[in-house]
Each structure stands twice: as structure tokens, then as C-alpha cells.
Design a protein around this motif. Structure first.
Motif, PDB file in Angstrom:
ATOM      1  N   LEU A  49     -36.363  17.384 -15.868  1.00 35.72           N
ATOM      2  CA  LEU A  49     -36.521  16.289 -16.809  1.00 35.72           C
ATOM      3  C   LEU A  49     -38.011  16.060 -16.990  1.00 35.72           C
ATOM      4  N   ILE A  50     -38.451  16.080 -18.220  1.00 35.54           N
ATOM      5  CA  ILE A  50     -39.875  15.939 -18.531  1.00 35.54           C
ATOM      6  C   ILE A  50     -40.081  14.639 -19.288  1.00 35.54           C
ATOM      7  N   VAL A  51     -41.078  13.874 -18.892  1.00 37.99           N
ATOM      8  CA  VAL A  51     -41.462  12.672 -19.615  1.00 37.99           C
ATOM      9  C   VAL A  51     -42.763  12.990 -20.338  1.00 37.99           C
ATOM     10  N   ALA A  52     -42.709  12.943 -21.661  1.00 35.65           N
ATOM     11  CA  ALA A  52     -43.889  13.203 -22.485  1.00 35.65           C
ATOM     12  C   ALA A  52     -44.456  11.867 -22.937  1.00 35.65           C
ATOM     13  N   LYS A  53     -45.720  11.651 -22.651  1.00 34.30           N
ATOM     14  CA  LYS A  53     -46.384  10.419 -23.060  1.00 34.30           C
ATOM     15  C   LYS A  53     -47.069  10.664 -24.394  1.00 34.30           C
ATOM     16  N   CYS A  54     -46.798   9.774 -25.347  1.00 32.02           N
ATOM     17  CA  CYS A  54     -47.342   9.903 -26.694  1.00 32.02           C
ATOM     18  C   CYS A  54     -48.252   8.728 -26.989  1.00 32.02           C
ATOM     19  N   GLN A  55     -48.891   8.794 -28.137  1.00 32.34           N
ATOM     20  CA  GLN A  55     -49.749   7.702 -28.561  1.00 32.34           C
ATOM     21  C   GLN A  55     -48.922   6.450 -28.763  1.00 32.34           C
ATOM     22  N   ASN A  56     -49.566   5.308 -28.761  1.00 31.70           N
ATOM     23  CA  ASN A  56     -48.934   4.002 -28.953  1.00 31.70           C
ATOM     24  C   ASN A  56     -47.941   3.665 -27.839  1.00 31.70           C
ATOM     25  N   HIS A  57     -48.172   4.160 -26.629  1.00 32.26           N
ATOM     26  CA  HIS A  57     -47.393   3.825 -25.435  1.00 32.26           C
ATOM     27  C   HIS A  57     -45.925   4.203 -25.555  1.00 32.26           C
ATOM     28  N   ILE A  58     -45.631   5.308 -26.195  1.00 30.92           N
ATOM     29  CA  ILE A  58     -44.266   5.789 -26.350  1.00 30.92           C
ATOM     30  C   ILE A  58     -44.039   6.907 -25.342  1.00 30.92           C
ATOM     31  N   ASN A  59     -42.929   6.828 -24.616  1.00 29.79           N
ATOM     32  CA  ASN A  59     -42.540   7.863 -23.667  1.00 29.79           C
ATOM     33  C   ASN A  59     -41.277   8.538 -24.175  1.00 29.79           C
ATOM     34  N   LEU A  60     -41.269   9.862 -24.162  1.00 23.99           N
ATOM     35  CA  LEU A  60     -40.103  10.643 -24.562  1.00 23.99           C
ATOM     36  C   LEU A  60     -39.474  11.260 -23.322  1.00 23.99           C
ATOM     37  N   VAL A  61     -38.157  11.181 -23.225  1.00 26.97           N
ATOM     38  CA  VAL A  61     -37.414  11.862 -22.157  1.00 26.97           C
ATOM     39  C   VAL A  61     -36.915  13.166 -22.744  1.00 26.97           C
ATOM     40  N   VAL A  62     -37.383  14.280 -22.189  1.00 29.95           N
ATOM     41  CA  VAL A  62     -37.099  15.603 -22.741  1.00 29.95           C
ATOM     42  C   VAL A  62     -36.349  16.434 -21.705  1.00 29.95           C
ATOM     43  N   VAL A  63     -35.240  17.034 -22.138  1.00 30.43           N
ATOM     44  CA  VAL A  63     -34.469  17.946 -21.290  1.00 30.43           C
ATOM     45  C   VAL A  63     -34.255  19.226 -22.087  1.00 30.43           C
ATOM     46  N   ASN A  65     -36.365  21.135 -23.572  1.00 31.54           N
ATOM     47  CA  ASN A  65     -37.202  21.073 -24.779  1.00 31.54           C
ATOM     48  C   ASN A  65     -36.571  20.277 -25.922  1.00 31.54           C
ATOM     49  N   VAL A  66     -35.637  19.386 -25.607  1.00 34.07           N
ATOM     50  CA  VAL A  66     -35.001  18.533 -26.614  1.00 34.07           C
ATOM     51  C   VAL A  66     -35.251  17.077 -26.236  1.00 34.07           C
ATOM     52  N   PRO A  67     -35.945  16.317 -27.096  1.00 37.37           N
ATOM     53  CA  PRO A  67     -36.132  14.891 -26.800  1.00 37.37           C
ATOM     54  C   PRO A  67     -34.810  14.142 -26.964  1.00 37.37           C
ATOM     55  N   LEU A  68     -34.408  13.410 -25.927  1.00 37.82           N
ATOM     56  CA  LEU A  68     -33.132  12.711 -25.948  1.00 37.82           C
ATOM     57  C   LEU A  68     -33.284  11.199 -26.066  1.00 37.82           C
ATOM     58  N   PHE A  69     -34.237  10.635 -25.354  1.00 37.76           N
ATOM     59  CA  PHE A  69     -34.454   9.186 -25.358  1.00 37.76           C
ATOM     60  C   PHE A  69     -35.941   8.910 -25.465  1.00 37.76           C
ATOM     61  N   PHE A  70     -36.273   7.696 -25.911  1.00 40.48           N
ATOM     62  CA  PHE A  70     -37.658   7.247 -25.908  1.00 40.48           C
ATOM     63  C   PHE A  70     -37.684   5.779 -25.531  1.00 40.48           C
ATOM     64  N   ASN A  71     -38.815   5.334 -25.047  1.00 38.36           N
ATOM     65  CA  ASN A  71     -39.024   3.911 -24.827  1.00 38.36           C
ATOM     66  C   ASN A  71     -40.478   3.572 -25.129  1.00 38.36           C
ATOM     67  N   VAL A  72     -40.716   2.302 -25.402  1.00 38.83           N
ATOM     68  CA  VAL A  72     -42.044   1.813 -25.739  1.00 38.83           C
ATOM     69  C   VAL A  72     -42.466   0.825 -24.666  1.00 38.83           C
ATOM     70  N   ARG A  73     -43.598   1.087 -24.041  1.00 37.49           N
ATOM     71  CA  ARG A  73     -44.168   0.203 -23.017  1.00 37.49           C
ATOM     72  C   ARG A  73     -43.153  -0.186 -21.945  1.00 37.49           C
ATOM     73  N   ASP A  74     -42.477   0.774 -21.387  1.00 41.77           N
ATOM     74  CA  ASP A  74     -41.494   0.559 -20.317  1.00 41.77           C
ATOM     75  C   ASP A  74     -40.361  -0.373 -20.739  1.00 41.77           C
ATOM     76  N   GLY A  75     -40.060  -0.407 -22.019  1.00 37.57           N
ATOM     77  CA  GLY A  75     -38.946  -1.195 -22.534  1.00 37.57           C
ATOM     78  C   GLY A  75     -37.646  -0.443 -22.364  1.00 37.57           C
ATOM     79  N   PRO A  76     -36.609  -0.875 -23.057  1.00 37.49           N
ATOM     80  CA  PRO A  76     -35.316  -0.190 -22.928  1.00 37.49           C
ATOM     81  C   PRO A  76     -35.364   1.210 -23.527  1.00 37.49           C
ATOM     82  N   TYR A  77     -34.562   2.084 -22.987  1.00 35.12           N
ATOM     83  CA  TYR A  77     -34.474   3.447 -23.515  1.00 35.12           C
ATOM     84  C   TYR A  77     -33.617   3.439 -24.775  1.00 35.12           C
ATOM     85  N   MET A  78     -34.093   4.107 -25.807  1.00 36.81           N
ATOM     86  CA  MET A  78     -33.383   4.208 -27.076  1.00 36.81           C
ATOM     87  C   MET A  78     -33.088   5.684 -27.325  1.00 36.81           C
ATOM     88  N   PRO A  79     -31.882   6.016 -27.804  1.00 38.21           N
ATOM     89  CA  PRO A  79     -31.575   7.416 -28.095  1.00 38.21           C
ATOM     90  C   PRO A  79     -32.306   7.878 -29.348  1.00 38.21           C
TER      91      PRO A  79
END
Length: 134
Positions: A49-63, A65-79
Motif C-alpha cells: 500500500l503506497i501513500v502518495a502525498k500531493c500538493q494542497n495536503h492531499i494524500n492518495l492511497v494507491v494499491v 498503481n491504482v489510486p483508490l482513496f484520497f483524503n485532505v489534511r488527515d480528514g475522512p477518506y473519500m473514494p
């Protein structure tokens, strides 16, 4: 309207440890209880499981090589939209009336009259601040 991420916007990516992976899985399971039977299929325990950090404090959960979820500033995970199209029943759904569709597609917020008028569908048992699909 929808943002595509490019490789230039990814500032870093890390393969997370097993303990962090379990925490992410547990957070997702808590936020989306309907997803529990599919969680092992989406987030296999043996796959990295890879967490990719993007600009504007967005984190992508990648499995795989497919992004499945993201969250903003440690908020709730969104599909991601890809995951929502693959598993459309994982989130609660609201339906707006026909008159609101063009405005929602243009990026407007959904207001109460669009949900309560004829053609709209508002589930009043959904808790406040729960992400929904329209």
C-alpha cells in the motif's frame, strides 16, 4: 470540474508499514461499513500500500498503481471516481431533481430544494457530515 493528478503534482510517495496499513484499512472500514465485505478485495493485505502525498495536503492511497482513496489534511477518506464506478453501492445516495442537474454538473453545491422537490430523493436518516453520492 474533476481534477486529474499528474506526476508533477506528487511530492512524494511511501510504501507504508503494516501497522499504518492496518490503521488506514480500519479507518476506511469505519467510514464505509458497506465496504467491509469488499475490503480484502480492494486492499489486499499482501499487496504493498503506497501513500502518495500531493500538493494542497492531499494524500492518495494507491494499491497496484491504482489510486483508490484520497483524503485532505488527515480528514475522512473519500473514494476516487474510478472506485465509485467500480463499486457504486459503497456510499449513501441522494438524488436531485431534473432542474438541478445542469447546475450540479457545472460545480454548484446541492441545496435542499433540489433534494426535496418532486424527482429528488433525500434520506433523512443519513448523519450530518457523512459523504454521499448524488
Amino acid at each position: 470540474m474533476f481534477k486529474k493528478f499528474t506526476s508533477e503534482e506528487v511530492t512524494g510517495q511511501n510504501q507504508v508499514k503494516a501497522s499504518v496499513q492496518r490503521k488506514i484499512r480500519q479507518n476506511i472500514a469505519d467510514e464505509y461499513p458497506d465496504l467491509e465485505p469488499l475490503l480484502d478485495e480492494m486492499l489486499p493485505k499482501k499487496s504493498p500500500l503506497i501513500v502518495a502525498k500531493c500538493q494542497n495536503h492531499i494524500n492518495l492511497v494507491v494499491v497496484n498503481n491504482v489510486p483508490l482513496f484520497f483524503n485532505v489534511r488527515d480528514g475522512p477518506y473519500m473514494p476516487t471516481l474510478r472506485l465509485l464506478h467500480q463499486y457504486p453501492g459503497i456510499m449513501k445516495k441522494f438524488r436531485v431533481d431534473r432542474g438541478a442537474i445542469k447546475f450540479v454538473l457545472a460545480g454548484a453545491n446541492i441545496m435542499c430544494p433540489g433534494l426535496t422537490s418532486a424527482g429528488g430523493d433525500l434520506d433523512e436518516e443519513v448523519p450530518v457530515d457523512l459523504p454521499v453520492v448524488s
